[in-house]
Design a protein around this motif. Structure first.
Motif, PDB file in Angstrom:
ATOM      1  N   GLY A   1     -11.165  13.438  63.452  1.00  0.00           N
ATOM      2  CA  GLY A   1      -9.899  13.013  62.858  1.00  0.00           C
ATOM      3  C   GLY A   1     -10.069  11.657  62.237  1.00  0.00           C
ATOM      4  N   PRO A   2      -9.102  11.035  61.738  1.00  0.00           N
ATOM      5  CA  PRO A   2      -7.714  11.456  61.678  1.00  0.00           C
ATOM      6  C   PRO A   2      -7.452  12.409  60.522  1.00  0.00           C
ATOM      7  CG  PRO A   2      -7.899   9.209  60.830  1.00  0.00           C
ATOM      8  CD  PRO A   2      -9.264   9.654  61.255  1.00  0.00           C
ATOM      9  N   PRO A   3      -6.362  13.103  60.521  1.00  0.00           N
ATOM     10  CA  PRO A   3      -5.442  13.225  61.640  1.00  0.00           C
ATOM     11  C   PRO A   3      -6.030  14.086  62.744  1.00  0.00           C
ATOM     12  CG  PRO A   3      -4.762  14.702  59.904  1.00  0.00           C
ATOM     13  CD  PRO A   3      -5.949  13.938  59.380  1.00  0.00           C
ATOM     14  N   TRP A   4      -5.446  13.945  63.926  1.00  0.00           N
ATOM     15  CA  TRP A   4      -5.859  14.726  65.083  1.00  0.00           C
ATOM     16  C   TRP A   4      -4.735  15.703  65.402  1.00  0.00           C
ATOM     17  CZ3 TRP A   4      -6.380   9.364  64.954  1.00  0.00           C
ATOM     18  CH2 TRP A   4      -7.702   8.882  64.945  1.00  0.00           C
ATOM     19  N   ARG A   5      -5.058  16.959  65.480  1.00  0.00           N
ATOM     20  CA  ARG A   5      -4.047  17.975  65.811  1.00  0.00           C
ATOM     21  C   ARG A   5      -3.819  17.950  67.315  1.00  0.00           C
ATOM     22  NH1 ARG A   5       0.154  20.209  63.476  1.00  0.00           N
ATOM     23  NH2 ARG A   5       0.693  22.176  64.450  1.00  0.00           N
TER      24      ARG A   5
ATOM     25  N   LYS B   1       1.858  18.361  66.764  1.00  0.00           N
ATOM     26  CA  LYS B   1       1.847  17.576  65.528  1.00  0.00           C
ATOM     27  C   LYS B   1       0.433  17.145  65.166  1.00  0.00           C
ATOM     28  CE  LYS B   1       6.450  15.711  65.614  1.00  0.00           C
ATOM     29  NZ  LYS B   1       7.265  14.839  66.408  1.00  0.00           N
ATOM     30  N   SER B   2       0.257  16.813  63.901  1.00  0.00           N
ATOM     31  CA  SER B   2      -0.964  16.145  63.461  1.00  0.00           C
ATOM     32  C   SER B   2      -0.726  14.651  63.647  1.00  0.00           C
ATOM     33  CB  SER B   2      -1.260  16.458  61.995  1.00  0.00           C
ATOM     34  OG  SER B   2      -1.618  17.807  61.850  1.00  0.00           O
ATOM     35  N   LEU B   3      -1.511  14.039  64.531  1.00  0.00           N
ATOM     36  CA  LEU B   3      -1.309  12.628  64.850  1.00  0.00           C
ATOM     37  C   LEU B   3      -2.157  11.746  63.951  1.00  0.00           C
ATOM     38  CD1 LEU B   3      -1.250  12.697  68.752  1.00  0.00           C
ATOM     39  CD2 LEU B   3       0.642  12.974  67.122  1.00  0.00           C
ATOM     40  N   ASN B   4      -1.524  10.722  63.442  1.00  0.00           N
ATOM     41  CA  ASN B   4      -2.200   9.735  62.611  1.00  0.00           C
ATOM     42  C   ASN B   4      -2.242   8.405  63.334  1.00  0.00           C
ATOM     43  OD1 ASN B   4      -2.797  11.060  60.012  1.00  0.00           O
ATOM     44  ND2 ASN B   4      -0.601  11.467  60.064  1.00  0.00           N
TER      45      ASN B   4
ATOM     46  N   ALA C   1      -3.999  13.169  71.435  1.00  0.00           N
ATOM     47  CA  ALA C   1      -4.004  14.498  70.814  1.00  0.00           C
ATOM     48  C   ALA C   1      -4.754  15.510  71.663  1.00  0.00           C
ATOM     49  CB  ALA C   1      -4.619  14.423  69.415  1.00  0.00           C
TER      50      ALA C   1
ATOM     51  N   GLY D   1       4.514  12.113  63.040  1.00  0.00           N
ATOM     52  CA  GLY D   1       3.233  12.179  63.728  1.00  0.00           C
ATOM     53  C   GLY D   1       2.453  10.876  63.749  1.00  0.00           C
ATOM     54  N   THR D   2       2.972   9.832  63.130  1.00  0.00           N
ATOM     55  CA  THR D   2       2.286   8.539  63.173  1.00  0.00           C
ATOM     56  C   THR D   2       2.494   7.924  64.545  1.00  0.00           C
ATOM     57  OG1 THR D   2       2.585   8.188  60.809  1.00  0.00           O
ATOM     58  CG2 THR D   2       2.121   6.236  62.149  1.00  0.00           C
TER      59      THR D   2
END
Length: 172
Positions: A26-30, A42-45, A84, A110-111
């Motif tokens: 990532g990022p993003p990390w699912r 969520k996809s985390l940023n 994540a 997701g941030t």
């Protein structure tokens, strides 16, 4: 569910990436669908640049601000990946994920944002504004005319002192 139940659970996995668990790409990390709280699915940023010294110059000044101290940038990124992956404890009482002595919130998009803990400084509006001014001046407080003219700084020297310590890496 008891808000502190997660804190009492001794079965949580090891949160130290050096202990052999690889961080996900990532990022993003699912985020895993089975983790509790606002990160689920969520996809985390990583945190917005305004939370790091390199991004403070142009960061949006809010009533409450959190800044990651120099030397903790990579650890914060790793923490987001670990959230994540389901390695953080979710505190239902605070709605924060807790990992490695730090806590994080997750915005609707997701941030992830740093909330408190090791290597994170909480700053009020004046302290953050002083830090932004210092960053634009390369850390030289004598190059920031607002510090002697603007009442928010002139009448609040502690805000400048806190910002200078954060900028210089001497904040305790």
């Amino acid at each position: 569910m008891d808000a502190n139940a997660a804190d009492d659970d001794a079965s949580w996995p090891d949160t130290d990436p050096a202990a052999g668990s690889a961080l996900p790409d990532g990022p993003p990390w699912r985020a895993a669908g089975g983790i509790p709280g606002p990160a689920r699915g969520k996809s985390l940023n990583p945190p917005n640049k305004r939370h790091f010294l390199a991004g403070v110059k142009r960061g949006r000044i809010r009533e409450a601000n959190s800044v990651v101290l120099r030397g903790y940038e990579e650890a914060v990124g790793d923490d987001v990946a670990l959230i994540a992956a389901g390695h953080a404890r979710f505190n239902a009482w605070t709605h924060r994920y807790e990992i490695n002595g730090r806590s994080y919130g997750v915005e609707e998009n997701g941030t992830v944002f740093p909330d408190a803990g090791v290597g994170i400084v909480n700053m009020n509006r004046n302290e953050y504004a002083a830090l932004a001014a210092l960053a634009r001046a390369g850390g030289a407080s004598d190059q920031v005319p607002e510090f002697t003219r603007d009442p928010r700084f002139r009448d609040n020297p502690q805000a400048i002192a806190t910002a200078q310590a954060v900028y210089d890496g001497t904040y305790k």
